[in-house]
Design a protein around this motif. Sequence first.
Motif, PDB file in Angstrom:
ATOM      1  N   ALA B 107       0.837  -1.187   0.000  1.00  0.00           N
ATOM      2  CA  ALA B 107       0.000   0.000   0.000  1.00  0.00           C
ATOM      3  C   ALA B 107       0.872   1.237   0.000  1.00  0.00           C
ATOM      4  CB  ALA B 107      -0.913  -0.007   1.219  1.00  0.00           C
ATOM      5  N   SER B 108       0.416   2.243  -0.722  1.00  0.00           N
ATOM      6  CA  SER B 108       1.109   3.520  -0.730  1.00  0.00           C
ATOM      7  C   SER B 108       1.088   4.119   0.662  1.00  0.00           C
ATOM      8  CB  SER B 108       0.422   4.452  -1.723  1.00  0.00           C
ATOM      9  OG  SER B 108       0.705   5.790  -1.390  1.00  0.00           O
ATOM     10  N   ARG B 109       2.145   4.838   0.995  1.00  0.00           N
ATOM     11  CA  ARG B 109       2.209   5.418   2.341  1.00  0.00           C
ATOM     12  C   ARG B 109       1.198   6.547   2.534  1.00  0.00           C
ATOM     13  NH1 ARG B 109       8.073   8.194   1.487  1.00  0.00           N
ATOM     14  NH2 ARG B 109       8.457   6.121   0.676  1.00  0.00           N
ATOM     15  N   HIS B 110       0.676   7.092   1.421  1.00  0.00           N
ATOM     16  CA  HIS B 110      -0.255   8.213   1.526  1.00  0.00           C
ATOM     17  C   HIS B 110      -1.705   7.773   1.659  1.00  0.00           C
ATOM     18  CE1 HIS B 110       3.216  10.473   0.440  1.00  0.00           C
ATOM     19  NE2 HIS B 110       3.296   9.915  -0.755  1.00  0.00           N
ATOM     20  N   VAL B 111      -1.951   6.480   1.440  1.00  0.00           N
ATOM     21  CA  VAL B 111      -3.336   6.019   1.454  1.00  0.00           C
ATOM     22  C   VAL B 111      -3.844   6.035   2.898  1.00  0.00           C
ATOM     23  CG1 VAL B 111      -3.013   3.532   1.755  1.00  0.00           C
ATOM     24  CG2 VAL B 111      -4.773   4.360   0.238  1.00  0.00           C
ATOM     25  N   ALA B 112      -5.118   6.391   3.082  1.00  0.00           N
ATOM     26  CA  ALA B 112      -5.657   6.526   4.437  1.00  0.00           C
ATOM     27  C   ALA B 112      -5.912   5.154   5.039  1.00  0.00           C
ATOM     28  CB  ALA B 112      -6.949   7.326   4.410  1.00  0.00           C
ATOM     29  N   TYR B 113      -5.785   5.067   6.368  1.00  0.00           N
ATOM     30  CA  TYR B 113      -5.993   3.795   7.052  1.00  0.00           C
ATOM     31  C   TYR B 113      -7.405   3.279   6.824  1.00  0.00           C
ATOM     32  CZ  TYR B 113      -6.217   0.313  10.742  1.00  0.00           C
ATOM     33  OH  TYR B 113      -6.387  -0.849  11.443  1.00  0.00           O
ATOM     34  N   GLY B 114      -8.345   4.211   6.603  1.00  0.00           N
ATOM     35  CA  GLY B 114      -9.728   3.819   6.341  1.00  0.00           C
ATOM     36  C   GLY B 114      -9.873   2.947   5.105  1.00  0.00           C
ATOM     37  N   ALA B 115      -8.903   3.010   4.172  1.00  0.00           N
ATOM     38  CA  ALA B 115      -8.956   2.165   2.984  1.00  0.00           C
ATOM     39  C   ALA B 115      -8.282   0.822   3.231  1.00  0.00           C
ATOM     40  CB  ALA B 115      -8.284   2.871   1.805  1.00  0.00           C
ATOM     41  N   VAL B 116      -7.434   0.753   4.245  1.00  0.00           N
ATOM     42  CA  VAL B 116      -6.668  -0.466   4.499  1.00  0.00           C
ATOM     43  C   VAL B 116      -7.360  -1.357   5.527  1.00  0.00           C
ATOM     44  CG1 VAL B 116      -4.438  -1.365   5.266  1.00  0.00           C
ATOM     45  CG2 VAL B 116      -4.533   0.715   3.909  1.00  0.00           C
ATOM     46  N   SER B 117      -8.022  -0.731   6.519  1.00  0.00           N
ATOM     47  CA  SER B 117      -8.591  -1.548   7.587  1.00  0.00           C
ATOM     48  C   SER B 117      -9.678  -2.513   7.099  1.00  0.00           C
ATOM     49  CB  SER B 117      -9.097  -0.665   8.730  1.00  0.00           C
ATOM     50  OG  SER B 117     -10.207   0.087   8.329  1.00  0.00           O
ATOM     51  N   PRO B 118     -10.518  -2.137   6.096  1.00  0.00           N
ATOM     52  CA  PRO B 118     -11.471  -3.155   5.615  1.00  0.00           C
ATOM     53  C   PRO B 118     -10.774  -4.375   5.009  1.00  0.00           C
ATOM     54  CG  PRO B 118     -12.084  -0.984   4.813  1.00  0.00           C
ATOM     55  CD  PRO B 118     -10.743  -0.840   5.434  1.00  0.00           C
ATOM     56  N   ILE B 119      -9.588  -4.154   4.418  1.00  0.00           N
ATOM     57  CA  ILE B 119      -8.840  -5.278   3.839  1.00  0.00           C
ATOM     58  C   ILE B 119      -8.428  -6.240   4.955  1.00  0.00           C
ATOM     59  CG2 ILE B 119      -6.784  -5.921   2.546  1.00  0.00           C
ATOM     60  CD1 ILE B 119      -6.830  -3.082   1.364  1.00  0.00           C
ATOM     61  N   LEU B 120      -7.937  -5.665   6.064  1.00  0.00           N
ATOM     62  CA  LEU B 120      -7.520  -6.492   7.192  1.00  0.00           C
ATOM     63  C   LEU B 120      -8.712  -7.282   7.738  1.00  0.00           C
ATOM     64  CD1 LEU B 120      -5.236  -3.953   9.101  1.00  0.00           C
ATOM     65  CD2 LEU B 120      -4.536  -5.771   7.558  1.00  0.00           C
ATOM     66  N   LEU B 121      -9.852  -6.591   7.825  1.00  0.00           N
ATOM     67  CA  LEU B 121     -11.058  -7.241   8.337  1.00  0.00           C
ATOM     68  C   LEU B 121     -11.490  -8.374   7.401  1.00  0.00           C
ATOM     69  CD1 LEU B 121     -12.714  -6.692  10.834  1.00  0.00           C
ATOM     70  CD2 LEU B 121     -14.260  -5.305   9.470  1.00  0.00           C
ATOM     71  N   ASP B 122     -11.490  -8.092   6.094  1.00  0.00           N
ATOM     72  CA  ASP B 122     -11.875  -9.113   5.112  1.00  0.00           C
ATOM     73  C   ASP B 122     -10.951 -10.314   5.193  1.00  0.00           C
ATOM     74  OD1 ASP B 122     -13.929  -7.567   4.200  1.00  0.00           O
ATOM     75  OD2 ASP B 122     -12.813  -6.722   2.514  1.00  0.00           O
ATOM     76  N   ALA B 123      -9.644 -10.038   5.311  1.00  0.00           N
ATOM     77  CA  ALA B 123      -8.664 -11.123   5.364  1.00  0.00           C
ATOM     78  C   ALA B 123      -8.884 -11.969   6.608  1.00  0.00           C
ATOM     79  CB  ALA B 123      -7.248 -10.560   5.337  1.00  0.00           C
ATOM     80  N   ALA B 124      -9.116 -11.302   7.741  1.00  0.00           N
ATOM     81  CA  ALA B 124      -9.319 -12.043   8.987  1.00  0.00           C
ATOM     82  C   ALA B 124     -10.573 -12.907   8.895  1.00  0.00           C
ATOM     83  CB  ALA B 124      -9.431 -11.075  10.162  1.00  0.00           C
ATOM     84  N   ARG B 125     -11.623 -12.360   8.276  1.00  0.00           N
ATOM     85  CA  ARG B 125     -12.872 -13.122   8.141  1.00  0.00           C
ATOM     86  C   ARG B 125     -12.700 -14.291   7.194  1.00  0.00           C
ATOM     87  NH1 ARG B 125     -16.715  -8.115   8.210  1.00  0.00           N
ATOM     88  NH2 ARG B 125     -17.028  -7.974  10.460  1.00  0.00           N
ATOM     89  N   ALA B 126     -11.810 -14.130   6.197  1.00  0.00           N
ATOM     90  CA  ALA B 126     -11.598 -15.203   5.233  1.00  0.00           C
ATOM     91  C   ALA B 126     -10.638 -16.254   5.779  1.00  0.00           C
ATOM     92  CB  ALA B 126     -11.067 -14.627   3.922  1.00  0.00           C
ATOM     93  N   GLY B 127     -10.122 -16.029   6.979  1.00  0.00           N
ATOM     94  CA  GLY B 127      -9.199 -16.995   7.567  1.00  0.00           C
ATOM     95  C   GLY B 127      -7.774 -16.830   7.092  1.00  0.00           C
ATOM     96  N   ILE B 128      -7.497 -15.738   6.409  1.00  0.00           N
ATOM     97  CA  ILE B 128      -6.120 -15.463   5.985  1.00  0.00           C
ATOM     98  C   ILE B 128      -5.470 -14.620   7.083  1.00  0.00           C
ATOM     99  CG2 ILE B 128      -4.664 -14.444   4.201  1.00  0.00           C
ATOM    100  CD1 ILE B 128      -7.044 -14.786   2.277  1.00  0.00           C
ATOM    101  N   TRP B 129      -4.701 -15.261   7.914  1.00  0.00           N
ATOM    102  CA  TRP B 129      -4.129 -14.545   9.066  1.00  0.00           C
ATOM    103  C   TRP B 129      -2.711 -14.094   8.794  1.00  0.00           C
ATOM    104  CZ3 TRP B 129       0.112 -17.256  10.454  1.00  0.00           C
ATOM    105  CH2 TRP B 129       0.145 -18.597  10.071  1.00  0.00           C
TER     106      TRP B 129
END
Lengths: 131, 139
Positions: B107-129
Amino acid sequence: MTPMIDVVFLLLIFFVWTASFQIVERQLPSHLDPPSAPAGTTSEVDLDQQDFDAVVVKIDWQADAPQWRLNGAQVSSLEMVRDRLTIIAGIRQEISVIIDPTAAVPLEHVIRAYDTGRSIGFSDIRFATTD
Amino acid sequence: MRLPVRDPSVGLGFNMTPMIDVVFLLIIFFLVSSHLARRENQLELPLPLAATGQEISDDQTRRLTLNVLDDGELLLAGRTVLPHQLAEELLQRGRSEPADLELRIRASRHVAYGAVSPILLDAARAGIWNVHFAVFDEE
């Protein structure tokens, strides 16, 4: 010999051109789930509740600068956060650190906070997300 | 290019020069194309800086690369995906791939955390830890 030398020089130039301009890329590993929890789960935590099981590093974004809060207390800079976390790590290394940035914080500062926690030696650093 | 003059007394000689030319050309072509193929994982992005970055291991772990561009656009394995598609895609991969599937977030360093946190949530829900953030080394 001349054409071969031409081609060899060409190859040499090609390799010099491609090799030098790449910055080495590294990776920061993060484990989303604690190993004890079943895969595919997230745990709900009330981040405003004060307790001694976790350190919550809140990052806010105001006036184009990050504002740091450590368990509710305002901290002026990342260096101060590092100092405080180092003291906490000296008491309890195995404590969880939860990084809770607001949505507007650029990833740069989130990764910096994560990196700081890693460099101090915390093993359980998590990211907070809101649904 | 000066071609050797054929001596009629020696018989019909075989001229190697064009073949060597072509072989070198093929070598260069394959070098360039393999380089471009690797570039897919190396889209130029201003990655965040970190001091504790580890070297990227070259083992056989199944790895999924997700690029997050400055404007929040998501590129999964070279294709543009929308956030809700990403959730489905990750769920699907989390089911079909081995448990140690690694998600690499570039991820680009300028991208807001609000765009990254859903990815983390999706990954955790998909079992990709096993999620890694790509970073540049801090000087």
